[in-house]
Design an enzyme around this catalytic site. Sequence first.
Site, PDB file in Angstrom:
ATOM      1  N   HIS A   1       0.804  -1.224   0.000  1.00 49.21           N
ATOM      2  CA  HIS A   1       0.000   0.000   0.000  1.00 49.21           C
ATOM      3  C   HIS A   1       0.829   1.262   0.000  1.00 49.21           C
ATOM      4  CE1 HIS A   1      -3.905  -1.966   0.902  1.00 49.21           C
ATOM      5  NE2 HIS A   1      -3.120  -2.849   1.487  1.00 49.21           N
TER       6      HIS A   1
ATOM      7  N   LYS B   1      -8.059  13.598   4.916  1.00 53.79           N
ATOM      8  CA  LYS B   1      -7.162  12.436   4.859  1.00 53.79           C
ATOM      9  C   LYS B   1      -6.140  12.612   5.972  1.00 53.79           C
ATOM     10  CE  LYS B   1      -6.375  13.726   0.469  1.00 53.79           C
ATOM     11  NZ  LYS B   1      -6.594  12.477  -0.251  1.00 53.79           N
ATOM     12  N   ARG B   2      -5.355  11.571   6.265  1.00 56.21           N
ATOM     13  CA  ARG B   2      -4.279  11.742   7.239  1.00 56.21           C
ATOM     14  C   ARG B   2      -3.406  12.934   6.848  1.00 56.21           C
ATOM     15  NH1 ARG B   2      -3.466   7.954  11.442  1.00 56.21           N
ATOM     16  NH2 ARG B   2      -1.699   9.321  11.810  1.00 56.21           N
TER      17      ARG B   2
ATOM     18  N   LYS C   1       0.914  14.369   1.066  1.00 55.73           N
ATOM     19  CA  LYS C   1      -0.468  14.671   0.659  1.00 55.73           C
ATOM     20  C   LYS C   1      -0.664  16.170   0.429  1.00 55.73           C
ATOM     21  CE  LYS C   1      -2.279  10.655   3.214  1.00 55.73           C
ATOM     22  NZ  LYS C   1      -2.957   9.794   2.222  1.00 55.73           N
TER      23      LYS C   1
ATOM     24  N   THR D   1      -8.578   6.453  -1.737  1.00 51.24           N
ATOM     25  CA  THR D   1      -9.927   5.908  -1.904  1.00 51.24           C
ATOM     26  C   THR D   1     -10.960   6.994  -1.628  1.00 51.24           C
ATOM     27  OG1 THR D   1      -9.684   5.046   0.340  1.00 51.24           O
ATOM     28  CG2 THR D   1      -9.448   3.475  -1.458  1.00 51.24           C
TER      29      THR D   1
ATOM     30  N   LYS E   1     -14.790   8.154  -3.329  1.00 54.08           N
ATOM     31  CA  LYS E   1     -16.015   8.471  -2.574  1.00 54.08           C
ATOM     32  C   LYS E   1     -16.578   9.816  -3.006  1.00 54.08           C
ATOM     33  CE  LYS E   1     -13.953   5.794   1.092  1.00 54.08           C
ATOM     34  NZ  LYS E   1     -13.011   5.839   2.230  1.00 54.08           N
TER      35      LYS E   1
HETATM   36  C1  26Q Z   1       5.177   1.310   8.980  1.00 56.06           C
HETATM   37  C2  26Q Z   1       6.278   0.874   9.685  1.00 56.06           C
HETATM   38  C3  26Q Z   1       6.108   0.168  10.861  1.00 56.06           C
HETATM   39  C4  26Q Z   1       4.826  -0.095  11.313  1.00 56.06           C
HETATM   40  C5  26Q Z   1       3.728   0.353  10.609  1.00 56.06           C
HETATM   41  C6  26Q Z   1       3.909   1.065   9.436  1.00 56.06           C
HETATM   42  C7  26Q Z   1       2.722   1.519   8.658  1.00 56.06           C
HETATM   43  C8  26Q Z   1       1.469   1.664   9.240  1.00 56.06           C
HETATM   44  C9  26Q Z   1       0.362   2.051   8.491  1.00 56.06           C
HETATM   45  C10 26Q Z   1       2.818   1.761   7.307  1.00 56.06           C
HETATM   46  C11 26Q Z   1       1.728   2.154   6.563  1.00 56.06           C
HETATM   47  C12 26Q Z   1       0.483   2.291   7.143  1.00 56.06           C
HETATM   48  C13 26Q Z   1      -0.694   2.700   6.385  1.00 56.06           C
HETATM   49  C14 26Q Z   1      -0.713   2.843   5.082  1.00 56.06           C
HETATM   50  C15 26Q Z   1      -1.917   3.276   4.338  1.00 56.06           C
HETATM   51  O1  26Q Z   1      -2.965   3.554   4.896  1.00 56.06           O
HETATM   52  N1  26Q Z   1      -1.794   3.352   3.016  1.00 56.06           N
HETATM   53  C16 26Q Z   1      -2.888   3.787   2.164  1.00 56.06           C
HETATM   54  O2  26Q Z   1      -3.548   2.646   1.686  1.00 56.06           O
HETATM   55  C17 26Q Z   1      -4.689   2.989   0.921  1.00 56.06           C
HETATM   56  C18 26Q Z   1      -5.428   1.718   0.573  1.00 56.06           C
HETATM   57  O3  26Q Z   1      -4.694   0.986  -0.365  1.00 56.06           O
HETATM   58  C19 26Q Z   1      -4.289   3.791  -0.303  1.00 56.06           C
HETATM   59  O4  26Q Z   1      -5.456   4.197  -0.963  1.00 56.06           O
HETATM   60  C20 26Q Z   1      -3.480   5.015   0.097  1.00 56.06           C
HETATM   61  O5  26Q Z   1      -2.987   5.670  -1.052  1.00 56.06           O
HETATM   62  C21 26Q Z   1      -2.329   4.596   0.995  1.00 56.06           C
HETATM   63  O6  26Q Z   1      -1.651   5.738   1.488  1.00 56.06           O
END
Ligand code: 26Q
Length: 760
Positions: free
Chosen positions: A314, A495-496, A501, A602, A606
């Site tokens: 992702h 969004k976050r 972003k 996503t 929406k």
């Molecule tokens: C990283 C290192 C160690 C522990 C956790 C993490 C970590 C945690 C959460 C890395 C990434 C995330 C979250 C990622 C995320 O939400 N990505 C989003 O995924 C969506 C669904 O596919 C996409 O639409 C977004 O573009 C993407 O940012």
Amino acid sequence: MNTMAAMAKNQFHKSIEDISDQELYYLLLDLIKDKSKGLATNHSKKKLYYVSAEFLIGKLLVNNLLNLGIYDQVEEELQAHGRSLTEVEQAEKEPSLGNGGLGRLASCFLDSIASLGMNGDGIGLNYHFGLFRQFFDNNQQTAKPDDWLGGRTWLNRTETTFTVPFKNGPVSSTLYEIDIIGFKRGERNRLRLFDLDTVNSDLIQWGTIQFDKKNIPENLTLFLYPDDSDHAGRMLRIYQQYFMVSNAAQLIIREALDRGSNLHDLADYAVIQINDTHPSFIIPELIRLLTEDHDFTFEEAVAVVRQVVAFTNHTILSEALEKWPLTDIEAVQPEIANIICRLDRMIKEDFPDNHAVEIIDGSNTVHMASIAIHFGFSTNGVARLHSQILVNSELKAFADIYPEKFSNKTNGITFRRWIMAANPRLAHLIDQSIGDQWHQGISDLSGLSKEKDNKEFINQLAQIKQANKERLAEHLRVSKRIEIKPDSIIDVQIKRIHEYKRQQMLALYIIYKYFDIKNGNRPQTPITILFGGKAAPAYTIAQDIIHLILTLSALIKEDPEVAPYLQVEFVSNYNVTEAEYLIPAADISEQISLASKEASGTGNMKFMLNGALTICTLDGANVEIAERVGEDNIYTFGKSSDEIIDLYANNAYNPQDYYNRPAIKPLVDFIVSSDMIRLGHESQLRRLYEDIKSKDYFMAMIDLEEYIALKDKVYQDYEDQEAWLDKVLVNISEAGYFSSDRTILEYNEGIWHLEVADPE
Ligand code: 26Q
């Protein structure tokens, strides 16, 4: 439904008229849980397990009623007693067991899997506190614990328990479940959330999200993504991940055995989709269980695992690619560390000196994605552009070895939640035009294009948008004490908060617009710019961006020359529920990430589905949206992903070049102007100012001039409502592709190969 009146009498000794919203909610919760228990469960041989550290569930009351097919009936019954679901829904707390896109995607997928009649459950953790609740105080974000478990919930406690063998001793787990009701098919799947009975919320320092990070039996499932800025926090994440996958693997093996597997044929009984790398310890854990408990040789176990695990990536942000020191994994679970070393030796033998694909690098750090790619049978990206970037650059070394493993599955959203529940008026209008086939399965909305010249239809589209703006205005007034103008242009970025972003780029636009209005260029229709999103508490620049926006918001409010034409609000505690108010009311969807950085997005889908027009870079799924609606119906700008990737590769972006441009310098300098410092915190504003001026790692300035020009055109275009609504209609008609039902059918076709039930 007379049962409802009887239940009210029975439980609360009152009539439906007299019970509180809370009591009425509990009553419906019982009623739905009861109905759900009576639904069939899928018994087909092969089963999908969608393992994810996040499930951003959102409220379930309305969705469950819709999917059971009893929404109208229940609403009627309530109305007869002078009550309504809209009010009752307020009493539900939303489970925020996720951060953002990845967690929300997992929840959309569970809805689609159940609604398509596939045999598939979600597996995750039952965090006692979800993502923190965000408050603003003194133009700053503060984070408070989100106690979603206070009161009655959708969780059902089960008798299932497993033992998870940590180095420091075994712990035993408890399995909770939430029913996932398929849309009108009389069937349900489940979200299975593991927990420990020993978790103790007294560990939390009162009113904060701080807690004793070392007391594992008491803190393991206390929080989603505990702060990992110190070593204890990082260790806790490894504990959480191992706890999650050990339970998952034990459950999967048990269920396969129950259905007749001899485990050598596990792939006929189970497929495991891991949502990013967070569950990738499931690979060594399955190997451990098969070799220790089921007499498999190491090679046999590896062969089985290679047939059952599939991985979704992702993100391509290198800082989000998970890696852990081997010594930390050893301290949590030495056998898992051992197995990882053995897998690493296999890879080093097969691909000598290919450092890009090694599992354990020269600094003894374990690369989780390497485990998932080598020992899974499938790796997919989440939008076409993203998947191309994975294959051609980020994961090229792997794709060269295993080209057949790589594929794209463009994300989608569930239409049951994101239009039927969130925007019922629009859903009904669509039904009247093209029938209700789109509710489920291949959601073709293209038939709507026949309404192009239907004045009555277009007029209703406009009225629905207006009604949704009023609904949002009322919601913000009551729950956030924010007053907005319901007849203004509603321009939304939710969004976050992350530099890539580029919320800071929209903030720089706001500064431009503030100057422009002060210079006498007054917008014809007032503009309301709404932000929403949480920033990781340890992410300094993201905190500073929130501070900048809140300070700007305050400055504009107190300026009588500008305030009538421009309003900026940061809606606190953005979550699924807020999104359900904001998205149907939006005119403009901001999707302005630095090209190549947003894997998919996503929210973009929406907004489109709910009739907002998109202003965007050609990033993630925006590319596919633009392709479908055509260039006249979307506003795209900015450098291409290829150009950005080149700039990074050659280290060729120099922020000073942009900062010194006459159109940009005054905007950036304004961040530290006396006006801003009077209302904000000088050190914080200065820190952000210096960062943008001299680092700007995510290139907020590179597309700024183009963005400014295009935004002014978008606002201008809004004034021609007839032409605007034409574009809105095209966007809705083309949104069908972005249904998560389509995405799930593609996962099934290409990866899972589950039996699909006949459509109802
Ligand atoms: C990283 C290192 C160690 C522990 C956790 C993490 C970590 C945690 C959460 C890395 C990434 C995330 C979250 C990622 C995320 O939400 N990505 C989003 O995924 C969506 C669904 O596919 C996409 O639409 C977004 O573009 C993407 O940012």
